[in-house]
Design an enzyme around this catalytic site. Structure first.
Site, PDB file in Angstrom:
ATOM      1  N   ILE A  41      20.122 -48.148  43.635  1.00 35.04           N
ATOM      2  CA  ILE A  41      20.517 -46.731  43.672  1.00 35.04           C
ATOM      3  C   ILE A  41      19.616 -45.906  42.768  1.00 35.04           C
ATOM      4  CG2 ILE A  41      22.359 -45.083  43.203  1.00 35.04           C
ATOM      5  CD1 ILE A  41      24.367 -47.278  43.963  1.00 35.04           C
TER       6      ILE A  41
ATOM      7  N   CYS B 221      23.977 -47.203  36.137  1.00 31.32           N
ATOM      8  CA  CYS B 221      24.074 -48.550  35.581  1.00 31.32           C
ATOM      9  C   CYS B 221      25.482 -49.097  35.764  1.00 31.32           C
ATOM     10  CB  CYS B 221      23.711 -48.532  34.095  1.00 31.32           C
ATOM     11  SG  CYS B 221      24.786 -47.486  33.088  1.00 31.32           S
ATOM     12  N   PRO B 222      25.658 -50.414  35.685  1.00 33.15           N
ATOM     13  CA  PRO B 222      26.998 -50.985  35.755  1.00 33.15           C
ATOM     14  C   PRO B 222      27.774 -50.712  34.468  1.00 33.15           C
ATOM     15  CG  PRO B 222      25.393 -52.707  35.334  1.00 33.15           C
ATOM     16  CD  PRO B 222      24.613 -51.449  35.588  1.00 33.15           C
TER      17      PRO B 222
ATOM     18  N   ARG C 256      30.178 -45.306  36.940  1.00 28.95           N
ATOM     19  CA  ARG C 256      31.523 -45.645  36.480  1.00 28.95           C
ATOM     20  C   ARG C 256      31.936 -44.661  35.403  1.00 28.95           C
ATOM     21  NH1 ARG C 256      31.656 -47.842  40.540  1.00 28.95           N
ATOM     22  NH2 ARG C 256      32.140 -50.023  41.066  1.00 28.95           N
TER      23      ARG C 256
ATOM     24  N   ASP D   1      31.380 -37.967  39.935  1.00 28.24           N
ATOM     25  CA  ASP D   1      32.123 -38.545  41.055  1.00 28.24           C
ATOM     26  C   ASP D   1      33.086 -39.620  40.568  1.00 28.24           C
ATOM     27  OD1 ASP D   1      32.581 -38.786  43.955  1.00 28.24           O
ATOM     28  OD2 ASP D   1      31.718 -40.792  43.720  1.00 28.24           O
TER      29      ASP D   1
ATOM     30  N   GLU E 243      41.187 -43.359  37.177  1.00 24.21           N
ATOM     31  CA  GLU E 243      41.215 -42.939  38.588  1.00 24.21           C
ATOM     32  C   GLU E 243      42.444 -43.505  39.289  1.00 24.21           C
ATOM     33  OE1 GLU E 243      36.319 -42.850  39.064  1.00 24.21           O
ATOM     34  OE2 GLU E 243      37.499 -44.377  40.102  1.00 24.21           O
TER      35      GLU E 243
ATOM     36  N   HIS F 225      35.534 -39.795  43.609  1.00 19.96           N
ATOM     37  CA  HIS F 225      34.944 -41.116  43.833  1.00 19.96           C
ATOM     38  C   HIS F 225      34.647 -41.342  45.324  1.00 19.96           C
ATOM     39  CE1 HIS F 225      34.676 -45.334  41.839  1.00 19.96           C
ATOM     40  NE2 HIS F 225      33.795 -45.230  42.818  1.00 19.96           N
TER      41      HIS F 225
END
Length: 320
Positions: A162, A209-210, A238, A262, A267, A286
């Protein structure tokens, strides 16, 4: 193929609202789908399943112990942190995820948010819808600040598929691209820098990034203090990567000129989310990953993963 398999989809509403065909799963056996599964019902709903398909349902040791027949867990996502993969491995349960299905969609949404922050189209559209342009004295109307992204420096945090797609689009817009990543990489027309340099030099910071212990609250009071005045922040990765209280303070002070988000720390959005109503902030629920085309691709990958598992050659196997 074994038609006696029992397949349970725990949160299918995250994949389809009726617009993606889920009947393709029926060729594998008896399929039971739940729109959403509350945590206290998970164990009961999966107890007789041979295969479970999940998106964000938590599958820990207790849930796995309750599912005595469970052989395979398929994930409608790239991330699988909601699964106790090590314990699943102990139980000889294969876990497969779906990687890179949403790369183009998330990159697209990243620029939708960025362009909104720079071009202010939502506010201008609302101005016209209210009849404001009918009252204008000249052919144009200035009702909100806009700016060009051409020539701006975008700092990309995380350079997986991404991040690389975002860089490609940014270069097409004439932006300067710098990136920070844990794994040393090279890419044409992209300069890789350390974290501090990225925060200092970026006009736009885009997170890809994760979520890990190292990246949790990576964007915080200290790192925001390093930034240029008027930086824009984009997060389609995230929510917990950003300290929301710190971002709110920076938005209110003007240190951050705008944020496009987003994802949030909690959430769905919590009732007391600090960023609700924050100035110069665009929040979407999201959905960067979720165009219909993308979700159809996702379903195809999950189906292919099941086929490969049943053929004895698991693909996208994350807990070997």
């Amino acid at each position: 193929m074994d038609k006696k398999l029992k397949i349970v989809c725990t949160d299918i509403s995250s994949v389809t609202n009726g617009d993606v065909d889920i009947s393709v799963l029926e060729k594998f056996g008896e399929v039971t789908c739940y729109d959403v599964t509350p945590p206290h019902l998970t164990a009961e709903r999966i107890k007789d399943a041979d295969i479970i398909l999940i998106n964000k349902t938590v599958i820990g040791k207790d849930e796995i112990d309750a599912a005595k027949k469970l052989r395979y867990i398929g994930v409608f996502a790239t991330g699988y942190n909601m699964i106790d993969t090590e314990y699943a491995k102990e139980r000889s349960i294969v876990v497969s995820n779906a990687g890179q299905y949403s790369t183009n969609a998330v990159a697209q949404h990243t620029f939708a948010l960025m362009l909104e922050l720079f071009s202010n189209t939502g506010n201008y559209g609302a101005f016209v819808a209210r009849g404001g342009w009918k009252q204008a004295k000249i052919f144009t109307a200035y009702v909100g600040g806009t700016d060009e992204i051409y020539g701006k420096t975008i700092g990309i945090i995380g350079y997986g598929s991404i991040g690389a797609a975002v860089a490609k689009i940014a270069l097409a817009f004439g932006m300067k691209v710098i990136a920070y990543t844990r794994t040393p990489k090279t890419a044409e027309n992209v300069t890789f820098v350390d974290k501090e340099t990225l925060f200092r030099e970026s006009d736009v910071i885009s997170v890809h990034c994760p979520l890990t212990k190292e990246t949790e609250k990576l964007i915080n009071r200290e790192t925001l203090a390093l930034c240029k005045d008027g930086v824009r922040i984009i997060n389609t990765a995230r929510g917990p990567i950003i300290d929301e209280e710190a971002l709110l303070e920076a938005l209110e002070s003007g240190k951050v000129a705008g944020a496009g988000l987003d994802v949030l720390e909690i959430e769905p959005m919590s009732k007391d989310c600090p960023l609700f109503g924050a100035p110069n902030t665009v929040i979407t629920p999201h959905v960067a990953w979720a165009p219909r085309t993308t979700r159809e691709r996702l379903m195809g990958i999950v189906v292919s993963n099941i086929e490969a598992y049943l053929a004895g050659r698991p693909e996208n196997w994350v807990n070997k």
